[in-house]
Design an enzyme around this catalytic site. Structure first.
Site, PDB file in Angstrom:
ATOM      1  N   GLY A   6       0.881  -1.365   0.001  1.00 16.37           N
ATOM      2  CA  GLY A   6       0.012   0.029   0.005  1.00 16.37           C
ATOM      3  C   GLY A   6       0.933   1.140  -0.042  1.00 16.37           C
ATOM      4  N   ALA A   7       0.818   1.995  -1.102  1.00 14.51           N
ATOM      5  CA  ALA A   7       1.515   3.224  -1.354  1.00 14.51           C
ATOM      6  C   ALA A   7       0.697   4.338  -1.089  1.00 14.51           C
ATOM      7  CB  ALA A   7       2.150   3.132  -2.492  1.00 14.51           C
ATOM      8  N   PHE A  10       0.290   6.867   4.280  1.00 16.06           N
ATOM      9  CA  PHE A  10       0.576   6.329   5.603  1.00 16.06           C
ATOM     10  C   PHE A  10       1.725   5.299   5.274  1.00 16.06           C
ATOM     11  CE2 PHE A  10       0.451   4.019   9.740  1.00 16.06           C
ATOM     12  CZ  PHE A  10       0.686   4.844  10.647  1.00 16.06           C
ATOM     13  N   GLY A 129      -2.182   4.430  16.638  1.00 21.56           N
ATOM     14  CA  GLY A 129      -1.846   5.572  17.549  1.00 21.56           C
ATOM     15  C   GLY A 129      -1.936   6.660  16.868  1.00 21.56           C
ATOM     16  N   SER A 131      -0.968   9.930  14.684  1.00 23.23           N
ATOM     17  CA  SER A 131      -0.075  10.032  14.001  1.00 23.23           C
ATOM     18  C   SER A 131      -0.818  10.504  12.685  1.00 23.23           C
ATOM     19  CB  SER A 131       0.711   8.788  13.582  1.00 23.23           C
ATOM     20  OG  SER A 131      -0.070   7.697  13.243  1.00 23.23           O
ATOM     21  N   LYS A 184     -12.116   5.911  17.471  1.00 19.36           N
ATOM     22  CA  LYS A 184     -11.580   7.395  17.637  1.00 19.36           C
ATOM     23  C   LYS A 184     -12.017   8.091  16.333  1.00 19.36           C
ATOM     24  CE  LYS A 184      -8.115   7.151  14.915  1.00 19.36           C
ATOM     25  NZ  LYS A 184      -7.593   8.314  13.629  1.00 19.36           N
ATOM     26  N   ASP A 237      -4.711   8.675  20.547  1.00 21.40           N
ATOM     27  CA  ASP A 237      -5.364   9.144  19.164  1.00 21.40           C
ATOM     28  C   ASP A 237      -6.702   9.857  19.024  1.00 21.40           C
ATOM     29  OD1 ASP A 237      -4.994   8.509  16.242  1.00 21.40           O
ATOM     30  OD2 ASP A 237      -5.253   6.572  16.382  1.00 21.40           O
ATOM     31  N   THR A 241      -7.279  13.340  16.710  1.00 23.04           N
ATOM     32  CA  THR A 241      -8.196  13.285  15.517  1.00 23.04           C
ATOM     33  C   THR A 241      -9.138  14.214  15.719  1.00 23.04           C
ATOM     34  OG1 THR A 241      -7.400  10.951  15.538  1.00 23.04           O
ATOM     35  CG2 THR A 241      -9.114  11.408  13.984  1.00 23.04           C
ATOM     36  N   ARG A 248      -8.868  13.389   8.028  1.00 26.07           N
ATOM     37  CA  ARG A 248     -10.018  13.319   7.207  1.00 26.07           C
ATOM     38  C   ARG A 248     -11.341  13.063   7.849  1.00 26.07           C
ATOM     39  NH1 ARG A 248      -7.626   9.175   2.700  1.00 26.07           N
ATOM     40  NH2 ARG A 248      -6.022  10.300   2.070  1.00 26.07           N
ATOM     41  N   GLU A 269     -12.371   6.689   6.987  1.00 28.47           N
ATOM     42  CA  GLU A 269     -12.533   5.109   7.709  1.00 28.47           C
ATOM     43  C   GLU A 269     -13.698   5.305   8.790  1.00 28.47           C
ATOM     44  OE1 GLU A 269     -11.379   2.604   6.804  1.00 28.47           O
ATOM     45  OE2 GLU A 269      -9.312   2.593   6.523  1.00 28.47           O
TER      46      GLU A 269
END
Length: 319
Positions: A6-7, A10, A129, A131, A184, A237, A241, A248, A269
């Protein structure tokens, strides 16, 4: 070598920080143009302005990446099962570290359970966590939780992934770590909607606190340790967030509260997680009113104003 599947922002950020400390990293991307940008120009389309280290290479061939002993699965939660199904290589003895946050809609389970079901010969773990990808990619100090049911393997992964700017704390409580990271996002949507509706910071603080109570209530019901939710993967987190427009989920909530459109191309998500956790809470008999309202607002079944009215008029109770 460490493999990253997955590019996105993150996954690429993690690959960058690992390569900077001298670890060879191979990252898989579906898009050949992304692979070309990484290998030829040392640029990441999802992280503009960040120069990639020499030890980071990219490929569209899953077989090349799955040669690594440790694989970081940096795909959205709802795509994890499908991604695992694409891996044909033998994974016995390998460590599969999920770098996604959420609850699978089909099984109502977290990422380690999805991995264990699809690839029982491998050891599942989850990295979660507070980030933001851009912070990690630019070498800003970040602390995360590495959860693995096998503590000895967890310690090995912890040492392998930690660096001078990325510090990992270890736990065997995968359930608590996963649910903290998943819920979260739902509470962040609620907080964004609150601010977007103009309800103020006091209301946001109340939503964060009562949302944390929902998060803890569900996690403990599923066997998690309460202290895990008070750590980086839960409270840490949640604090990040619910208070930053770099999230997002928070921005999606802001758009809901303001009645503005949101870019459908962006993965949020918390929307699918709200649906999954509402179903899970109903199945287990766990009261999750904020999560339920986020689900209804996200699907357009309820307005933000109606959701707030509902929450404020619930029966009074002890804290």
């Amino acid at each position: 070598m460490i493999g990253v599947i997955g590019a996105g922002a993150f996954g690429t950020a993690l690959a960058i920080t690992l390569a900077r400390k001298g670890t060879p990293v191979r990252i898989w991307a579906r898009d050949p143009a992304t692979v070309e940008a990484i290998n030829t120009r040392k640029e990441a389309p999802r992280l503009p302005g960040v120069r990639l280290p020499e030890g980071l290479t990219a490929t569209t061939d899953l077989a090349e990446v799955t040669q690594a002993q440790t694989l970081l699965l940096a795909v959205p939660m709802q795509a994890l099962s499908g991604m695992l199904a694409q891996i044909d290589a033998p994974l016995a003895g390998k460590r599969l570290v999920a770098c996604c946050k959420g609850i699978d809609l089909a099984t109502l389970t977290g990422p380690t359970a999805v991995i264990a079901s699809a690839k029982p010969e491998a050891t599942p773990a989850v990295l979660t966590g507070p980030s933001f990808a851009d912070d990690i990619a630019r070498g800003l100090p970040t602390a995360l939780t590495l959860a693995c049911g096998d503590d000895a393997t967890g310690a090995e992964i912890q040492a392998e992934l930690s660096g001078t700017t990325l510090r990992l704390y270890r736990t065997t409580d995968t359930t608590g770590a996963e649910l903290g990271g998943a819920l979260k996002n739902v509470i962040a949507i609620a907080c964004g909607a609150c601010i977007g509706e103009g309800l103020g910071d006091s209301a946001r603080a109340a939503l964060m606190t009562r949302g944390f109570a929902e998060m803890t209530r569900l996690a403990v019901r599923l066997g998690a340790q309460q202290q895990t939710l008070g750590g980086l993967s839960g409270l840490g987190d949640l604090a990040l967030t619910c208070s930053s427009e770099l999230s997002r989920n928070y921005r999606f909530g802001l758009a809901l509260g303001r009645g503005e459109p949101f870019d459908n191309a962006l993965t949020v998500e918390g929307v699918k997680t709200a649906e999954a956790v509402t179903r899970l809470g109903a199945k287990l008999g766990v009261d999750l009113p904020i999560c339920a309202m986020v689900n209804e607002v996200s699907t357009g079944d309820t307005s933000v104003a109606e959701a707030i009215t509902y929450l404020l008029n619930r029966p009074l109770k002890e804290e």
